[in-house]
Design an enzyme around this catalytic site. Structure first.
Site, short mmCIF file in Angstrom:
data_model
loop_
_atom_site.label_atom_id
_atom_site.label_comp_id
_atom_site.label_asym_id
_atom_site.label_seq_id
_atom_site.Cartn_x
_atom_site.Cartn_y
_atom_site.Cartn_z
N ARG A 114 -63.38 -10.59 -13.26
CA ARG A 114 -64.22 -9.40 -13.14
C ARG A 114 -63.43 -8.10 -13.25
O ARG A 114 -63.93 -7.12 -13.80
CB ARG A 114 -65.00 -9.45 -11.82
CG ARG A 114 -66.21 -8.54 -11.81
CD ARG A 114 -66.90 -8.56 -10.47
NE ARG A 114 -67.62 -9.79 -10.24
CZ ARG A 114 -67.62 -10.45 -9.07
NH1 ARG A 114 -66.91 -10.03 -8.05
NH2 ARG A 114 -68.33 -11.54 -8.93
N LYS A 158 -67.46 9.16 -24.35
CA LYS A 158 -67.40 10.38 -25.17
C LYS A 158 -66.05 10.46 -25.88
O LYS A 158 -65.82 9.71 -26.80
CB LYS A 158 -67.68 11.59 -24.27
CG LYS A 158 -68.98 11.45 -23.43
CD LYS A 158 -70.24 11.49 -24.26
CE LYS A 158 -71.49 11.02 -23.53
NZ LYS A 158 -71.85 11.74 -22.33
N ASP A 192 -66.84 15.45 -12.23
CA ASP A 192 -67.09 14.80 -13.52
C ASP A 192 -66.18 15.46 -14.55
O ASP A 192 -66.30 16.65 -14.83
CB ASP A 192 -68.57 14.96 -13.90
CG ASP A 192 -68.94 14.24 -15.20
OD1 ASP A 192 -68.09 14.18 -16.11
OD2 ASP A 192 -70.08 13.76 -15.30
N TYR A 202 -74.51 17.03 -14.88
CA TYR A 202 -75.12 16.08 -15.81
C TYR A 202 -76.45 15.58 -15.22
O TYR A 202 -76.50 15.04 -14.10
CB TYR A 202 -74.14 14.93 -16.01
CG TYR A 202 -74.58 13.82 -16.91
CD1 TYR A 202 -74.82 14.06 -18.27
CD2 TYR A 202 -74.75 12.53 -16.43
CE1 TYR A 202 -75.22 13.03 -19.10
CE2 TYR A 202 -75.14 11.50 -17.26
CZ TYR A 202 -75.38 11.75 -18.60
OH TYR A 202 -75.77 10.73 -19.41
#
Ligand code: PLP
Length: 407
Positions: free
Chosen positions: A70, A219, A194, A123
């Site tokens: 994981r 991005k 962010d 955002y």
């Protein structure tokens, strides 16, 4: 002699971006590929029970020791190392999207009964996270203008987190991150930022005062519009421990192939950001001469009100900008439809140019817009442009013919 695969600690960032996470050389043949393969696995095998016990003990201490697929093996680890170097952090935790990284970071830092101050230029989906999930878990949030007076007024005894985004998502306003962080730290708050805009290359929130930096690697890190991925990066042991357990408990996992794509994209992060940033400046120069343009939102543009903060805190720019134009709604739609080279689409940070209209409802909840917008701007429309790596002369020709199509 060994040639290490991670670069030296004092190498500059453009050098590290090429060297971190190269494939190790085979100890027998002394040779190997440059690029680390995508190491896909669910199961991790151990040589003996003793080895397994040691791995378990290290994992309990919070070390990055995979006992199961994981958390990922070397491909993931190479990407995490690279993100730590970009962001000036100690540990990076990967998530399947930028939004998953935001959720993970907020869940790591907030508990039932806590309150978070969130800047209103954030955002948009962060509001949705609060409305749908966090509020149901007894976590309160206020979306507040990013100045000290407004934040102070919204402060509560149970406030634990200040959540920032600089520059802001829609109108690109630069925040004074060092001053806001100092204010928050005096109150004992955790500062989460962010950093998708800066992606650790042109802006580094942890170095400016934040405690946790989240990035949508979707991005600029990925950079080719073919990948969804996020990360949360931190420095101090207490925050790292909370992120470690939250990452594990939420089951945030990333495909090795996606980690590999992000690593590949990061090799050209600097070139692409610089290229997009230079092209965006050229487009701004054209936009500024157009009678329909009332305002350009781009911190690298000298007339932008955030330009001084940008010069102080950022080391470069990228291709994302917004522009207020005197077009009615139908005219704006005609202009967007007439663009040939700009894809109509959300997102940004790829190699290609994109356009969308900023929704008026999103602007309405935006304190900065309400207080600084003049009447001419408010009557018009805000377009969001991502300027890609096309020849800027072609992009400008395309914009000129589309503006003419407004009628
Ligand atoms: C796109 C974006 C995100 C979310 O990233 P996803 O990978 O799409 O979930 C977060 N923050 C900012 C500023 C973004 O632009």
């Amino acid at each position: 002699m060994t040639r290490d695969a991670t670069g030296r600690a004092d190498d500059r960032i453009d050098t590290l971006l090429q060297h971190i996470g190269q494939a190790p050389l085979d100890p027998v043949t002394g040779s190997g590929p440059v690029a680390l393969p995508s190491m896909r696995t669910s199961t991790v095998r151990f040589a003996s029970m003793d080895v397994l016990d040691r791995a378990q003990a290290a994992k309990q201490r919070g070390e990055r020791v995979p006992t199961y697929g994981r958390v990922g093996l070397q491909t993931h680890e190479a990407l995490e190392t690279l993100l730590c170097r970009l962001e000036d952090g100690q540990r990076a935790f990967l998530a399947p999207s930028g939004m998953a990284a935001i959720s993970m970071a907020l869940m790591a830092c907030l508990s039932q009964g806590d309150h978070a101050l969130v800047v209103d230029c954030v955002y948009g989906p962060v509001r949705y996270l609060h409305k749908t999930i966090l509020s149901r878990m007894g976590i309160a949030m206020d979306f507040v203008r990013a100045d000290l007076d407004s934040l102070q007024a919204a402060l509560r005894p149970e406030t634990r987190v200040l959540y920032l985004e600089s520059p802001g998502s829609l109108l690109m306003e630069m925040l004074d991150l060092p001053a806001l962080s100092r204010w928050a730290h005096d109150l004992g708050l955790t500062v989460v930022a962010d950093n998708t805009w800066g992606s650790g290359y042109i802006y580094r929130p942890l170095a400016l005062g934040a405690d946790v930096s989240v990035i949508a690697a979707t991005k600029y890190i990925g950079g080719h519009s073919d990948l969804m991925l996020g990360a949360a990066v931190a420095r101090d042991p207490a925050r790292i421990a909370r992120l470690h357990e939250t990452h594990y408990a939420l089951g945030n996992t990333v495909s090795a192939d996606d980690a590999w794509l992000a690593l590949r994209g990061a090799r050209t992060l600097g070139l692409r950001m610089r290229g997009c940033g230079e092209n965006a400046l050229a487009v701004c120069q054209w936009l500024a001469d157009q009678p329909q343009v009332s305002r350009i939102f781009f911190p690298a543009w000298p007339q932008d009100p955030g330009h001084a903060l940008w010069r102080r805190d950022a080391t470069g720019s990228n291709g994302l900008l917004a522009v207020a134009v005197d077009f009615t709604e139908p005219q704006a739609r005609r202009v967007i439809d007439a663009l040939r080279l700009f894809g109509i689409g959300y997102s940004w940070g790829g190699y290609e140019s994109l356009v969308t209209q900023v929704e008026p409802s999103a602007l309405a909840s935006h304190g900065y817009w309400a207080s600084t917008a003049d009447d001419r701007m408010k009557a018009g429309t805000v377009l969001r442009l991502h300027i890609g790596l096309e020849d800027p002369a072609d992009l400008i020709e395309d914009l000129a013919q589309a503006f003419a199509a407004a009628g």
